[in-house]
Design a protein around this motif. Structure first.
Motif, PDB file in Angstrom:
ATOM      1  N   GLU A   1       1.318   1.693  15.282  1.00  0.00           N
ATOM      2  CA  GLU A   1       0.300   0.660  15.131  1.00  0.00           C
ATOM      3  C   GLU A   1       0.039  -0.037  16.464  1.00  0.00           C
ATOM      4  N   PHE A   2       1.093  -0.279  17.234  1.00  0.00           N
ATOM      5  CA  PHE A   2       0.923  -0.896  18.538  1.00  0.00           C
ATOM      6  C   PHE A   2       0.216   0.054  19.504  1.00  0.00           C
ATOM      7  N   PHE A   3       0.496   1.342  19.368  1.00  0.00           N
ATOM      8  CA  PHE A   3      -0.201   2.330  20.183  1.00  0.00           C
ATOM      9  C   PHE A   3      -1.705   2.277  19.912  1.00  0.00           C
ATOM     10  N   PHE A   4      -2.098   2.192  18.633  1.00  0.00           N
ATOM     11  CA  PHE A   4      -3.521   2.181  18.308  1.00  0.00           C
ATOM     12  C   PHE A   4      -4.187   0.857  18.651  1.00  0.00           C
ATOM     13  N   VAL A   5      -3.452  -0.240  18.642  1.00  0.00           N
ATOM     14  CA  VAL A   5      -4.010  -1.503  19.143  1.00  0.00           C
ATOM     15  C   VAL A   5      -4.316  -1.361  20.629  1.00  0.00           C
TER      16      VAL A   5
ATOM     17  N   MET B   1       0.839  -1.170   0.000  1.00  0.00           N
ATOM     18  CA  MET B   1       0.000   0.000   0.000  1.00  0.00           C
ATOM     19  C   MET B   1       0.890   1.241   0.000  1.00  0.00           C
ATOM     20  N   LYS B   2       0.453   2.236  -0.712  1.00  0.00           N
ATOM     21  CA  LYS B   2       1.191   3.495  -0.751  1.00  0.00           C
ATOM     22  C   LYS B   2       1.005   4.247   0.559  1.00  0.00           C
ATOM     23  N   ASN B   3       1.974   5.064   0.887  1.00  0.00           N
ATOM     24  CA  ASN B   3       1.919   5.841   2.125  1.00  0.00           C
ATOM     25  C   ASN B   3       1.081   7.090   1.928  1.00  0.00           C
ATOM     26  N   THR B   4      -0.196   6.903   1.691  1.00  0.00           N
ATOM     27  CA  THR B   4      -1.112   8.028   1.580  1.00  0.00           C
ATOM     28  C   THR B   4      -1.837   8.192   2.904  1.00  0.00           C
ATOM     29  N   LEU B   5      -2.465   9.327   3.061  1.00  0.00           N
ATOM     30  CA  LEU B   5      -3.205   9.576   4.290  1.00  0.00           C
ATOM     31  C   LEU B   5      -4.346   8.576   4.448  1.00  0.00           C
ATOM     32  N   SER B   6      -5.062   8.311   3.368  1.00  0.00           N
ATOM     33  CA  SER B   6      -6.172   7.353   3.471  1.00  0.00           C
ATOM     34  C   SER B   6      -5.655   5.950   3.775  1.00  0.00           C
ATOM     35  N   GLY B   7      -4.498   5.600   3.233  1.00  0.00           N
ATOM     36  CA  GLY B   7      -3.898   4.296   3.525  1.00  0.00           C
ATOM     37  C   GLY B   7      -3.492   4.175   4.979  1.00  0.00           C
ATOM     38  N   GLU B   8      -2.916   5.228   5.519  1.00  0.00           N
ATOM     39  CA  GLU B   8      -2.512   5.213   6.924  1.00  0.00           C
ATOM     40  C   GLU B   8      -3.729   5.207   7.848  1.00  0.00           C
ATOM     41  N   MET B   9      -4.793   5.911   7.465  1.00  0.00           N
ATOM     42  CA  MET B   9      -6.012   5.889   8.270  1.00  0.00           C
ATOM     43  C   MET B   9      -6.642   4.499   8.272  1.00  0.00           C
ATOM     44  N   LEU B  10      -6.540   3.782   7.158  1.00  0.00           N
ATOM     45  CA  LEU B  10      -7.016   2.403   7.098  1.00  0.00           C
ATOM     46  C   LEU B  10      -6.235   1.529   8.078  1.00  0.00           C
ATOM     47  N   VAL B  11      -4.930   1.729   8.112  1.00  0.00           N
ATOM     48  CA  VAL B  11      -4.088   0.972   9.047  1.00  0.00           C
ATOM     49  C   VAL B  11      -4.478   1.290  10.488  1.00  0.00           C
ATOM     50  N   VAL B  12      -4.673   2.557  10.796  1.00  0.00           N
ATOM     51  CA  VAL B  12      -5.078   2.970  12.148  1.00  0.00           C
ATOM     52  C   VAL B  12      -6.423   2.332  12.505  1.00  0.00           C
ATOM     53  N   GLY B  13      -7.351   2.353  11.576  1.00  0.00           N
ATOM     54  CA  GLY B  13      -8.662   1.741  11.815  1.00  0.00           C
ATOM     55  C   GLY B  13      -8.557   0.253  12.107  1.00  0.00           C
ATOM     56  N   TRP B  14      -7.749  -0.447  11.309  1.00  0.00           N
ATOM     57  CA  TRP B  14      -7.565  -1.881  11.538  1.00  0.00           C
ATOM     58  C   TRP B  14      -6.894  -2.145  12.886  1.00  0.00           C
ATOM     59  N   CYS B  15      -5.981  -1.291  13.283  1.00  0.00           N
ATOM     60  CA  CYS B  15      -5.324  -1.461  14.583  1.00  0.00           C
ATOM     61  C   CYS B  15      -6.309  -1.279  15.727  1.00  0.00           C
ATOM     62  N   ILE B  16      -7.194  -0.305  15.611  1.00  0.00           N
ATOM     63  CA  ILE B  16      -8.204  -0.089  16.645  1.00  0.00           C
ATOM     64  C   ILE B  16      -9.165  -1.276  16.695  1.00  0.00           C
TER      65      ILE B  16
ATOM     66  N   VAL C   1      -1.888 -13.920  15.508  1.00  0.00           N
ATOM     67  CA  VAL C   1      -2.538 -14.161  14.215  1.00  0.00           C
ATOM     68  C   VAL C   1      -3.458 -13.006  13.848  1.00  0.00           C
ATOM     69  N   ILE C   2      -4.247 -12.542  14.795  1.00  0.00           N
ATOM     70  CA  ILE C   2      -5.204 -11.462  14.516  1.00  0.00           C
ATOM     71  C   ILE C   2      -4.480 -10.181  14.116  1.00  0.00           C
ATOM     72  N   ILE C   3      -3.504  -9.772  14.907  1.00  0.00           N
ATOM     73  CA  ILE C   3      -2.833  -8.494  14.649  1.00  0.00           C
ATOM     74  C   ILE C   3      -2.017  -8.549  13.361  1.00  0.00           C
ATOM     75  N   TYR C   4      -1.234  -9.590  13.184  1.00  0.00           N
ATOM     76  CA  TYR C   4      -0.410  -9.651  11.976  1.00  0.00           C
ATOM     77  C   TYR C   4      -1.233  -9.879  10.719  1.00  0.00           C
ATOM     78  N   SER C   5      -2.337 -10.590  10.826  1.00  0.00           N
ATOM     79  CA  SER C   5      -3.217 -10.745   9.664  1.00  0.00           C
ATOM     80  C   SER C   5      -3.815  -9.405   9.257  1.00  0.00           C
ATOM     81  N   ALA C   6      -4.275  -8.656  10.242  1.00  0.00           N
ATOM     82  CA  ALA C   6      -4.850  -7.340   9.937  1.00  0.00           C
ATOM     83  C   ALA C   6      -3.802  -6.409   9.362  1.00  0.00           C
ATOM     84  N   LEU C   7      -2.602  -6.430   9.930  1.00  0.00           N
ATOM     85  CA  LEU C   7      -1.549  -5.557   9.405  1.00  0.00           C
ATOM     86  C   LEU C   7      -1.101  -5.991   8.017  1.00  0.00           C
ATOM     87  N   PHE C   8      -1.072  -7.279   7.789  1.00  0.00           N
ATOM     88  CA  PHE C   8      -0.703  -7.761   6.456  1.00  0.00           C
ATOM     89  C   PHE C   8      -1.750  -7.333   5.441  1.00  0.00           C
TER      90      PHE C   8
END
Length: 123
Positions: free
Chosen positions: A74-78, A1-16, A56-63
């Protein structure tokens, strides 16, 4: 994934979301231990299962969210998701898990009594 704002927000959402799922999983084992499955070996098995599933849950979501790239935030948002879950929903899920386990205990007890009665009538 590209380092765009929407991409990073998706990562933050998945971490939460992972933090919320971690909280539900944690409460499941908390109620399991409260309902009598708390011997030394059962606690050891439960701890291993908890951390294996967390991994499994965290790494699957991050992958899924960003091709498995780990960043410190990412760990902070988890943890953020976990604590928000504990603050808002934990008591509800503990109540729910407790009722589910009570239902399983009731069904198990009734089946056991029924089998005992049937065996006595057969003799």
């Amino acid at each position: 994934m590209k380092n765009t704002l929407s991409g990073e927000m998706l990562v933050v959402g998945w971490c939460i979301v992972c933090g919320f799922v971690s909280g539900v999983w944690y409460d499941f084992f908390k109620v399991l231990r409260k309902n009598g499955l708390n011997s030394y070996w059962m606690v050891t098995v439960q701890d291993v299962l908890f951390w294996a599933m967390e991994t499994v849950i965290i790494y699957s979501a991050l992958f899924y969210a960003n091709n498995g790239v780990l960043r410190w935030y990412e760990f902070f948002f988890v943890l953020f998701g976990f604590f928000v879950y504990r603050w808002l929903l934990s008591s509800f899920f503990i109540y729910l898990w407790d009722k589910i386990f009570s239902l399983f205990k009731f069904v198990y007890t009734m089946l056991r009594k029924t089998i005992i009665i049937i065996r006595k009538k057969q003799q």
